[in-house]
Scaffold this motif. Structure first.
Motif, PDB file in Angstrom:
ATOM      1  N   ARG A  39      -0.285  55.879  28.775  1.00 47.06           N
ATOM      2  CA  ARG A  39      -1.521  55.843  29.545  1.00 47.06           C
ATOM      3  C   ARG A  39      -1.497  56.718  30.793  1.00 47.06           C
ATOM      4  O   ARG A  39      -2.553  57.052  31.337  1.00 47.06           O
ATOM      5  N   ALA A  40      -0.308  57.072  31.274  1.00 45.73           N
ATOM      6  CA  ALA A  40      -0.201  57.927  32.465  1.00 45.73           C
ATOM      7  C   ALA A  40       1.209  58.498  32.531  1.00 45.73           C
ATOM      8  O   ALA A  40       2.146  57.969  31.918  1.00 45.73           O
ATOM      9  N   PHE A  41       1.337  59.591  33.271  1.00 37.60           N
ATOM     10  CA  PHE A  41       2.636  60.250  33.469  1.00 37.60           C
ATOM     11  C   PHE A  41       2.927  60.267  34.960  1.00 37.60           C
ATOM     12  O   PHE A  41       2.109  60.747  35.755  1.00 37.60           O
ATOM     13  N   ILE A  42       4.076  59.720  35.338  1.00 37.72           N
ATOM     14  CA  ILE A  42       4.465  59.622  36.746  1.00 37.72           C
ATOM     15  C   ILE A  42       5.714  60.470  36.970  1.00 37.72           C
ATOM     16  O   ILE A  42       6.724  60.300  36.271  1.00 37.72           O
ATOM     17  N   ILE A  43       5.671  61.376  37.944  1.00 35.41           N
ATOM     18  CA  ILE A  43       6.847  62.184  38.266  1.00 35.41           C
ATOM     19  C   ILE A  43       7.271  61.912  39.703  1.00 35.41           C
ATOM     20  O   ILE A  43       6.437  61.819  40.609  1.00 35.41           O
ATOM     21  N   THR A  44       8.579  61.739  39.905  1.00 37.43           N
ATOM     22  CA  THR A  44       9.107  61.465  41.236  1.00 37.43           C
ATOM     23  C   THR A  44      10.541  61.983  41.314  1.00 37.43           C
ATOM     24  O   THR A  44      11.052  62.577  40.363  1.00 37.43           O
ATOM     25  N   GLY A  45      11.169  61.776  42.470  1.00 34.91           N
ATOM     26  CA  GLY A  45      12.558  62.183  42.651  1.00 34.91           C
ATOM     27  C   GLY A  45      13.422  60.972  42.934  1.00 34.91           C
ATOM     28  O   GLY A  45      12.931  59.936  43.387  1.00 34.91           O
ATOM     29  N   ASN A  46      14.696  61.096  42.675  1.00 33.16           N
ATOM     30  CA  ASN A  46      15.627  60.006  42.946  1.00 33.16           C
ATOM     31  C   ASN A  46      15.961  59.963  44.445  1.00 33.16           C
ATOM     32  O   ASN A  46      16.058  60.988  45.102  1.00 33.16           O
TER      33      ASN A  46
ATOM     34  N   SER B 187       0.126  70.285  40.382  1.00 34.23           N
ATOM     35  CA  SER B 187      -0.250  70.247  38.967  1.00 34.23           C
ATOM     36  C   SER B 187      -0.697  68.852  38.539  1.00 34.23           C
ATOM     37  O   SER B 187      -1.309  68.695  37.484  1.00 34.23           O
ATOM     38  N   CYS B 188      -0.416  67.846  39.361  1.00 29.57           N
ATOM     39  CA  CYS B 188      -0.755  66.464  39.010  1.00 29.57           C
ATOM     40  C   CYS B 188      -2.176  66.105  39.459  1.00 29.57           C
ATOM     41  O   CYS B 188      -2.718  66.705  40.385  1.00 29.57           O
ATOM     42  N   ASP B 189      -2.745  65.092  38.806  1.00 25.84           N
ATOM     43  CA  ASP B 189      -4.104  64.658  39.132  1.00 25.84           C
ATOM     44  C   ASP B 189      -4.167  63.978  40.491  1.00 25.84           C
ATOM     45  O   ASP B 189      -5.158  64.097  41.205  1.00 25.84           O
ATOM     46  N   GLN B 190      -3.111  63.225  40.821  1.00 28.77           N
ATOM     47  CA  GLN B 190      -3.059  62.562  42.122  1.00 28.77           C
ATOM     48  C   GLN B 190      -1.677  62.740  42.723  1.00 28.77           C
ATOM     49  O   GLN B 190      -0.673  62.895  42.015  1.00 28.77           O
ATOM     50  N   ARG B 191      -1.657  62.690  44.064  1.00 26.06           N
ATOM     51  CA  ARG B 191      -0.411  62.803  44.814  1.00 26.06           C
ATOM     52  C   ARG B 191      -0.362  61.649  45.816  1.00 26.06           C
ATOM     53  O   ARG B 191      -1.236  61.549  46.681  1.00 26.06           O
ATOM     54  N   TRP B 192       0.614  60.797  45.676  1.00 25.92           N
ATOM     55  CA  TRP B 192       0.856  59.717  46.641  1.00 25.92           C
ATOM     56  C   TRP B 192       2.158  60.037  47.358  1.00 25.92           C
ATOM     57  O   TRP B 192       3.106  60.540  46.739  1.00 25.92           O
ATOM     58  N   ALA B 193       2.223  59.762  48.640  1.00 26.96           N
ATOM     59  CA  ALA B 193       3.419  60.105  49.407  1.00 26.96           C
ATOM     60  C   ALA B 193       3.840  58.956  50.307  1.00 26.96           C
ATOM     61  O   ALA B 193       2.991  58.229  50.844  1.00 26.96           O
ATOM     62  N   VAL B 194       5.150  58.803  50.465  1.00 25.48           N
ATOM     63  CA  VAL B 194       5.647  57.844  51.447  1.00 25.48           C
ATOM     64  C   VAL B 194       5.388  58.398  52.837  1.00 25.48           C
ATOM     65  O   VAL B 194       5.270  59.612  53.027  1.00 25.48           O
ATOM     66  N   SER B 195       5.311  57.497  53.807  1.00 28.93           N
ATOM     67  CA  SER B 195       4.911  57.887  55.166  1.00 28.93           C
ATOM     68  C   SER B 195       5.814  58.957  55.775  1.00 28.93           C
ATOM     69  O   SER B 195       5.354  59.808  56.533  1.00 28.93           O
ATOM     70  N   HIS B 196       7.120  58.932  55.443  1.00 30.32           N
ATOM     71  CA  HIS B 196       8.048  59.873  56.080  1.00 30.32           C
ATOM     72  C   HIS B 196       8.131  61.214  55.348  1.00 30.32           C
ATOM     73  O   HIS B 196       8.920  62.088  55.729  1.00 30.32           O
ATOM     74  N   ALA B 197       7.331  61.396  54.299  1.00 34.40           N
ATOM     75  CA  ALA B 197       7.395  62.641  53.527  1.00 34.40           C
ATOM     76  C   ALA B 197       6.978  63.843  54.365  1.00 34.40           C
ATOM     77  O   ALA B 197       6.117  63.744  55.239  1.00 34.40           O
TER      78      ALA B 197
ATOM     79  N   MET C  56      -0.425  70.102  34.024  1.00 33.90           N
ATOM     80  CA  MET C  56      -1.797  70.064  34.556  1.00 33.90           C
ATOM     81  C   MET C  56      -2.784  69.617  33.477  1.00 33.90           C
ATOM     82  O   MET C  56      -3.725  68.866  33.749  1.00 33.90           O
ATOM     83  N   THR C  57      -2.571  70.067  32.236  1.00 30.79           N
ATOM     84  CA  THR C  57      -3.502  69.790  31.138  1.00 30.79           C
ATOM     85  C   THR C  57      -2.988  68.693  30.212  1.00 30.79           C
ATOM     86  O   THR C  57      -3.433  68.583  29.066  1.00 30.79           O
ATOM     87  N   LEU C  58      -2.053  67.892  30.698  1.00 26.83           N
ATOM     88  CA  LEU C  58      -1.582  66.758  29.911  1.00 26.83           C
ATOM     89  C   LEU C  58      -2.765  65.837  29.625  1.00 26.83           C
ATOM     90  O   LEU C  58      -3.615  65.623  30.501  1.00 26.83           O
ATOM     91  N   PRO C  59      -2.871  65.254  28.431  1.00 32.83           N
ATOM     92  CA  PRO C  59      -4.070  64.482  28.080  1.00 32.83           C
ATOM     93  C   PRO C  59      -4.170  63.100  28.711  1.00 32.83           C
ATOM     94  O   PRO C  59      -5.055  62.327  28.361  1.00 32.83           O
ATOM     95  N   VAL C  60      -3.273  62.771  29.642  1.00 34.49           N
ATOM     96  CA  VAL C  60      -3.350  61.503  30.377  1.00 34.49           C
ATOM     97  C   VAL C  60      -3.322  61.802  31.874  1.00 34.49           C
ATOM     98  O   VAL C  60      -2.892  62.874  32.292  1.00 34.49           O
ATOM     99  N   PRO C  61      -3.776  60.850  32.701  1.00 34.32           N
ATOM    100  CA  PRO C  61      -3.685  61.049  34.150  1.00 34.32           C
ATOM    101  C   PRO C  61      -2.226  61.227  34.587  1.00 34.32           C
ATOM    102  O   PRO C  61      -1.317  60.626  34.009  1.00 34.32           O
ATOM    103  N   THR C  62      -2.033  62.044  35.607  1.00 38.74           N
ATOM    104  CA  THR C  62      -0.684  62.321  36.108  1.00 38.74           C
ATOM    105  C   THR C  62      -0.633  62.051  37.615  1.00 38.74           C
ATOM    106  O   THR C  62      -1.594  62.337  38.328  1.00 38.74           O
TER     107      THR C  62
END
Length: 253
Positions: free
Chosen positions: A51-58, A120-130, A96-102
């Motif tokens: 249903r969605a693709f989430i990308i993050t870092g460790n 390239s993602c549909d939305q960008r969420w960031a932690v406060s210290h980013a 960017m053109t993945l068929p699910v929200p990213t």
């Protein structure tokens, strides 16, 4: 691979998680990570339950610091640069053109190519210290993975030109004002993602088709490749190689 540079899993909400696992390299991108992204994006396209693709870092220091300069500094000519840049550009067009929200969950610093991935993602969420920024200009090059073309699709023109031309880094709250970040939070929680993507996979994929159609009609891929061509021309100039040399020498100190 001798080390696990990427962690992936599908959670109970059918969200596909892609976590770059190179905290010692500030989660920089190398060819192994590129190939893992190719494989993961293929899985998402083929598995219609996702249903969605989430990308993050460790970790909590870096989302992604862009390309691994310790690997890519060996590329000198325009042709060598274009081979690497266009490979990642093709990957980010697929993202960017993945068929699910990213969603890019920016868990720390996101600079250079890290911001291109986020764009390239549909939305960008960031932690406060980013801290985040398109700092490529400091190395005598432009965005090399099609990031400027994607950024123009995501934020107002004035914000895009400001972020690209200044080569500055911004706090999460400043990036919210620019329209680049949708949410600045103290931590990421699954409930917020569930609320954001509350409808079925079929509905989510149907909505995404409309956006993909728009990007196809505006020749986004061709624009990205033209942008990458320009970067590869700058890549072989002395200004870029001298800047990279200084950067790598400073890292050793």
């Amino acid at each position: 691979m001798t080390e696990t540079k990427v962690h992936t899993h599908i959670d109970e909400d059918q969200f596909f998680w892609f976590t770059i696992n190179r905290p010692d390299k500030r989660n920089a991108i190398d060819y192994d990570v590129m190939n893992e992204l190719i494989s993961s994006l293929k899985q998402v396209r083929e598995n219609h339950a996702i249903r969605a693709f989430i990308i993050t870092g460790n970790g909590n220091q870096s989302f992604c610091s862009g390309g691994d300069l310790s690997v890519f500094h060996a590329l000198h000519t325009k042709e060598e640069a274009y081979s690497m840049l266009s490979k990642m550009g093709e990957i980010l067009y697929d993202l960017m053109t993945l068929p699910v929200p990213t969603v890019a969950l920016i868990n720390g610093t996101a600079i250079g190519g890290g911001c291109e991935i986020a764009a390239s993602c549909d939305q960008r969420w960031a932690v406060s210290h980013a801290k985040l920024g398109f700092v490529q200009g400091r190395l005598g090059i432009t965005t090399g993975w099609g990031g400027a073309s994607m950024l123009m699709e995501k934020v107002p023109h004035a914000s895009a030109i400001k972020m690209l031309s200044s080569a500055s880094t911004y706090t999460a709250s400043e990036a919210v004002e620019l329209g680049f970040i949708q949410k600045a939070v103290s931590f990421f929680d699954s409930q917020s993602l569930r609320e954001e993507f509350a409808v079925s996979s079929a509905v989510l994929r149907s909505y995404k088709k409309s956006f993909i159609s728009k990007w196809e009609q505006s020749a986004l891929k061709e624009r990205m490749l033209a942008e990458i061509e320009q970067c590869s021309i700058l890549w072989e100039q002395d200004e870029h190689h001298d800047a990279v040399k200084v950067f790598l020498e400073n890292k050793k100190k």
